[in-house]
Design a protein around this motif. Structure first.
Motif, short mmCIF file in Angstrom:
data_model
loop_
_atom_site.label_atom_id
_atom_site.label_comp_id
_atom_site.label_asym_id
_atom_site.label_seq_id
_atom_site.Cartn_x
_atom_site.Cartn_y
_atom_site.Cartn_z
N UNK A 98 0.81 -1.22 0.00
CA UNK A 98 0.00 0.00 0.00
C UNK A 98 0.85 1.28 0.00
N UNK A 99 2.10 1.15 -0.44
CA UNK A 99 2.97 2.33 -0.52
C UNK A 99 2.85 2.95 -1.91
N UNK A 100 2.81 4.28 -1.95
CA UNK A 100 2.69 5.00 -3.23
C UNK A 100 4.06 5.12 -3.89
N UNK A 101 4.14 5.93 -4.95
CA UNK A 101 5.42 6.15 -5.63
C UNK A 101 6.36 6.99 -4.77
N UNK A 102 5.85 7.60 -3.68
CA UNK A 102 6.71 8.30 -2.71
C UNK A 102 6.94 7.35 -1.53
N UNK A 103 8.20 7.11 -1.16
CA UNK A 103 8.47 6.10 -0.12
C UNK A 103 7.89 6.43 1.26
N UNK A 104 7.50 7.69 1.50
CA UNK A 104 6.93 8.03 2.81
C UNK A 104 5.42 8.24 2.76
N UNK A 105 4.82 7.92 1.62
CA UNK A 105 3.37 8.14 1.51
C UNK A 105 2.68 6.83 1.12
N UNK A 106 1.61 6.53 1.83
CA UNK A 106 0.82 5.32 1.59
C UNK A 106 -0.60 5.75 1.19
N UNK A 107 -1.34 4.87 0.57
CA UNK A 107 -2.74 5.15 0.27
C UNK A 107 -3.53 3.87 0.48
N UNK A 108 -4.79 4.02 0.92
CA UNK A 108 -5.61 2.84 1.22
C UNK A 108 -7.09 3.19 1.09
N UNK A 109 -7.90 2.15 0.98
CA UNK A 109 -9.36 2.33 0.89
C UNK A 109 -9.79 2.66 -0.53
#
Ligand SMILES: Cc1cc2nc3c(=O)[nH]c(=O)nc-3n(C[C@H](O)[C@H](O)[C@H](O)COP(=O)(O)OP(=O)(O)OC[C@H]3O[C@@H](n4cnc5c(N)ncnc54)[C@H](O)[C@@H]3O)c2cc1C
Length: 399
Positions: free
Chosen positions: A259-270
């Motif tokens: 669930x990690x985005x293309x930025x290593x410190x940003x995740x997205x879910x739902x």
């Protein structure tokens, strides 16, 4: 350390709770655009419309929970920009710094320009305000565009309120893309038996206001005079913030298996996340269970967890006296084979859907004992015993 969550829906609330559950002791900032603490949306098209539940009962957590768990909840605030290099964003003129960030901005109703521009009373259903407003119109004459889950649940509530309901659907059956033809027929019959005027393979061709009020004409020539038009044609992922921040987006925010985005410190879910599922491939799921489970999973990933999110989608609906649960995923190609057990007349049914010899999805209607067995079959090779409908579902796994 600060973990921030943007989007105070069920996914965001579940993530915040899991962070504490996992023993994370740092700061948590949870920011939401709506003027409410996180709430669950399923009651908006069921209990609230039926008068069986209130908006307050839909809250994801008790009022005091956020303070007790040291979660700083900021409502009524839309975050419009992220500085991913500095790892900051602005909230009401204050800069929030984060170490890890979860974007859980969900989805918004897909709009129908023809309806919006018609000047007639048009409703959508995504928020608690929209649910409460819609409830007031259920006893009248309602035209519903779209026989998806929300359209059908509202149809059911409107019939319970004594309203007259017309549903227009461009597909050949309601819900057919989600559950396939065989079970979709069960839902078509259900609604027709409850007096819904269900127009399939049909679209809306005219929507206008004349001296007689609203006039709608359907592609099969039917003319309807509804008090209200509900547009229920699906939802779009709320990706504006992610796009502005330069994250990879394609029908949702692209996330890897953790669930990690293309930025290593940003995740997205739902609802907003287009996830790389280890077994199912790229998938964006708009379900209550996924909001909870991906929210929790993203929390664990932000704390360093390396597990992929591999749970199969799960969905439920309630319409009239029919309850349904569904697990798995059909994909565009649907299934090669379906094995159905039970009784169509009473609608106590279960169904197992098979592709390339494997069970890819399963569901039941009003057959609550079937749930665990159906789940157990997911991903397994279908056997002759499973296909033999003289064997009870509970006994199919044996041997
Ligand atoms: C009427 C209805 C009935 C449903 N019934 C069922 C059901 O029976 N079964 C089932 O499985 N699923 C059901 N669902 C689906 C389920 O509710 C969703 O999958 C779930 O709500 C997704 O949660 P989420 O937190 O990811 O997104 P959302 O619920 O959309 O929450 C996202 C939040 O983020 C906020 N936000 C967006 N952008 C920003 C920003 N830039 N800054 C700050 N905040 C922002 C939004 O305002 C919103 O409050 C239903 C949905 C609806 C609308």
């Amino acid at each position: 350390m600060t973990i921030a969550v943007i989007g105070a829906g069920l996914t965001g609330a579940s993530a915040a709770a899991e962070l504490r559950e996992q023993g994370y002791d740092g700061d948590i900032v949870l920011v939401g655009a709506e003027p409410h603490a996180p709430y669950e949306r399923p009651p908006l098209s069921k209990d609230i419309l039926l008068g069986k539940g209130t908006a307050a009962e839909a809250a994801a957590k008790d009022e005091g929970w956020y303070t007790e768990h040291r979660v700083e909840l900021i409502t009524g605030t839309r975050v419009t920009a992220l500085d991913t290099a500095a790892r900051t964003f602005d909230v009401d003129g204050r800069s929030v710094s984060y170490d890890e960030l979860l974007i859980a901005t969900g989805a918004t109703s897909r709009h129908l320009a023809m309806a919006d521009e018609s000047g007639v009373p048009v409703a959508y259903l995504r928020t608690v305000e929209e649910s409460e407003a819609l409830k007031e119109h259920l006893g009248g004459s309602l035209l519903i565009i779209g026989a998806g889950w929300i359209g059908l649940e509202v149809a059911s509530a409107a019939r319970a309120a004594g309203g007259s309901v017309t549903v227009v659907e461009s597909a050949s059956l309601p819900l057919v893309a989600a559950i396939g033809e065989d079970m979709a027929r069960v839902f078509a019959d259900l609604h027709r038996e409850h007096g819904v005027h269900l127009h399939l393979d049909t679209s809306l061709t005219t929507l206008e206001q004349d001296e007689g009020g609203t006039r709608a004409v359907l592609s099969d020539g039917t003319e309807v005079r509804p008090d209200l038009v509900l547009v229920a044609i699906g939802a779009e992922p709320e990706t504006a913030l992610a796009e502005a921040a330069g994250l990879e987006v394609d029908h949702g925010i692209l996330v890897d298996s953790r669930l990690r985005t293309s930025d290593p410190h940003i995740y997205a879910a739902g609802d907003v996340a287009n996830h790389d599922h280890p077994d199912l491939g790229r998938l964006r799921v708009e379900h209550w269970d996924t909001a909870i489970q991906q929210g929790k999973h993203a929390a664990r990933s932000m704390l360093g967890g390396q597990e992929p999110y591999a749970r199969q989608p799960y969905f439920f609906t309630d319409q009239y006296d029919l309850g349904m649960e569904y697990v798995g995923h059909l994909g565009r190609e649907g299934y090669d084979e379906i094995v159905m057990r039970g009784d169509r007349a009473s609608r106590v049914l279960n169904a197992v859907m098979i592709t390339d010899g494997k069970v890819i999805a399963a569901m039941h209607t009003n057959d609550w004992d079937a749930t665990d067995h159906l789940r157990a079959w997911l991903g397994l090779e279908a056997t002759d015993r499973l296909r033999d409908t003289s064997v009870a579902l509970a006994d199919t796994l044996a041997g």
